[in-house]
Design a protein around this motif. Structure first.
Motif, PDB file in Angstrom:
ATOM      1  N   ILE A  24       0.834  -1.201   0.000  1.00  0.00           N
ATOM      2  CA  ILE A  24       0.000   0.000   0.000  1.00  0.00           C
ATOM      3  C   ILE A  24       0.872   1.256   0.000  1.00  0.00           C
ATOM      4  O   ILE A  24       0.583   2.227  -0.708  1.00  0.00           O
ATOM      5  CB  ILE A  24      -0.975  -0.026   1.187  1.00  0.00           C
ATOM      6  N   ALA A  25       1.974   1.230   0.750  1.00  0.00           N
ATOM      7  CA  ALA A  25       2.872   2.383   0.769  1.00  0.00           C
ATOM      8  C   ALA A  25       3.524   2.600  -0.595  1.00  0.00           C
ATOM      9  O   ALA A  25       3.648   3.738  -1.062  1.00  0.00           O
ATOM     10  CB  ALA A  25       3.929   2.200   1.843  1.00  0.00           C
ATOM     11  N   LEU A  26       3.915   1.526  -1.249  1.00  0.00           N
ATOM     12  CA  LEU A  26       4.520   1.644  -2.574  1.00  0.00           C
ATOM     13  C   LEU A  26       3.499   2.103  -3.609  1.00  0.00           C
ATOM     14  O   LEU A  26       3.827   2.881  -4.515  1.00  0.00           O
ATOM     15  CB  LEU A  26       5.143   0.310  -2.990  1.00  0.00           C
ATOM     16  N   SER A  27       2.262   1.668  -3.468  1.00  0.00           N
ATOM     17  CA  SER A  27       1.210   2.119  -4.380  1.00  0.00           C
ATOM     18  C   SER A  27       0.925   3.606  -4.215  1.00  0.00           C
ATOM     19  O   SER A  27       0.772   4.332  -5.205  1.00  0.00           O
ATOM     20  CB  SER A  27      -0.073   1.330  -4.140  1.00  0.00           C
ATOM     21  N   THR A  79       4.912   6.925 -14.728  1.00  0.00           N
ATOM     22  CA  THR A  79       4.599   5.574 -15.203  1.00  0.00           C
ATOM     23  C   THR A  79       5.798   4.640 -15.093  1.00  0.00           C
ATOM     24  O   THR A  79       5.663   3.446 -15.340  1.00  0.00           O
ATOM     25  CB  THR A  79       4.130   5.618 -16.662  1.00  0.00           C
ATOM     26  N   ASN A  80       6.955   5.178 -14.719  1.00  0.00           N
ATOM     27  CA  ASN A  80       8.147   4.333 -14.598  1.00  0.00           C
ATOM     28  C   ASN A  80       8.035   3.362 -13.431  1.00  0.00           C
ATOM     29  O   ASN A  80       8.560   2.252 -13.494  1.00  0.00           O
ATOM     30  CB  ASN A  80       9.395   5.199 -14.408  1.00  0.00           C
ATOM     31  N   SER A  89       5.982  -1.551 -10.078  1.00  0.00           N
ATOM     32  CA  SER A  89       6.601  -1.954  -8.814  1.00  0.00           C
ATOM     33  C   SER A  89       5.613  -2.532  -7.799  1.00  0.00           C
ATOM     34  O   SER A  89       5.914  -3.565  -7.185  1.00  0.00           O
ATOM     35  CB  SER A  89       7.346  -0.774  -8.200  1.00  0.00           C
ATOM     36  N   PRO A  90       4.436  -1.928  -7.579  1.00  0.00           N
ATOM     37  CA  PRO A  90       3.509  -2.543  -6.619  1.00  0.00           C
ATOM     38  C   PRO A  90       3.004  -3.922  -7.066  1.00  0.00           C
ATOM     39  O   PRO A  90       2.836  -4.814  -6.232  1.00  0.00           O
ATOM     40  CB  PRO A  90       2.353  -1.544  -6.534  1.00  0.00           C
ATOM     41  N   MET A  91       2.801  -4.093  -8.358  1.00  0.00           N
ATOM     42  CA  MET A  91       2.330  -5.399  -8.833  1.00  0.00           C
ATOM     43  C   MET A  91       3.422  -6.457  -8.700  1.00  0.00           C
ATOM     44  O   MET A  91       3.132  -7.623  -8.401  1.00  0.00           O
ATOM     45  CB  MET A  91       1.873  -5.293 -10.287  1.00  0.00           C
ATOM     46  N   LEU A  92       4.666  -6.064  -8.894  1.00  0.00           N
ATOM     47  CA  LEU A  92       5.779  -6.997  -8.716  1.00  0.00           C
ATOM     48  C   LEU A  92       5.910  -7.398  -7.249  1.00  0.00           C
ATOM     49  O   LEU A  92       6.120  -8.579  -6.937  1.00  0.00           O
ATOM     50  CB  LEU A  92       7.068  -6.352  -9.219  1.00  0.00           C
ATOM     51  N   LEU A  93       5.761  -6.436  -6.354  1.00  0.00           N
ATOM     52  CA  LEU A  93       5.800  -6.730  -4.927  1.00  0.00           C
ATOM     53  C   LEU A  93       4.638  -7.631  -4.515  1.00  0.00           C
ATOM     54  O   LEU A  93       4.808  -8.540  -3.696  1.00  0.00           O
ATOM     55  CB  LEU A  93       5.776  -5.435  -4.119  1.00  0.00           C
ATOM     56  N   LEU A  94       3.473  -7.413  -5.094  1.00  0.00           N
ATOM     57  CA  LEU A  94       2.313  -8.243  -4.790  1.00  0.00           C
ATOM     58  C   LEU A  94       2.503  -9.665  -5.293  1.00  0.00           C
ATOM     59  O   LEU A  94       2.103 -10.628  -4.625  1.00  0.00           O
ATOM     60  CB  LEU A  94       1.067  -7.622  -5.405  1.00  0.00           C
TER      61      LEU A  94
END
Length: 98
Positions: free
Chosen positions: A42-45, A54-55, A59-64
């Motif tokens: 949530i913090a990364l999102s 958009t770069n 990252s949040p999807m990779l962490l998920l």
């Protein structure tokens, strides 16, 4: 520090202290790890949304995805230890015995 950042950092720290001090069951350790990963997600999102870039959007999807893999491996270990040892107590696990 904004209240949102304080909430997510305190959630992470609470998960870390739960992992450090309440080590009786393997399931409670797995739940603390999942709470830590959820607060990081949530913090990364929110960080990605605040940057308007958009770069960093992947990252949040990779962490998920890594969090889901970690959860499945943890549940597999939970099932394996409860079948071999009869419970999920961490005190019954001995690393010196194979």
């Amino acid at each position: 520090m904004t209240p949102v950042h304080f909430a997510f950092s305190s959630t992470f720290v609470l998960g870390l202290t739960g992992l450090a001090f309440h080590r009786t069951h393997l399931l409670s350790a797995l739940l603390c790890l999942e709470a830590m990963m959820l607060s990081l997600f949530i913090a990364l999102s929110i960080w990605t949304l605040q940057l308007d870039s958009t770069n960093f959007s992947a990252s949040p999807m990779l962490l998920l995805a890594f969090s889901a893999c970690e959860a499945s491996a943890g549940l597999a270990l939970l099932v394996a230890t409860s079948r071999t040892h009869g419970s999920d107590h961490l005190q019954s696990l001995n690393l010196l015995q194979c």
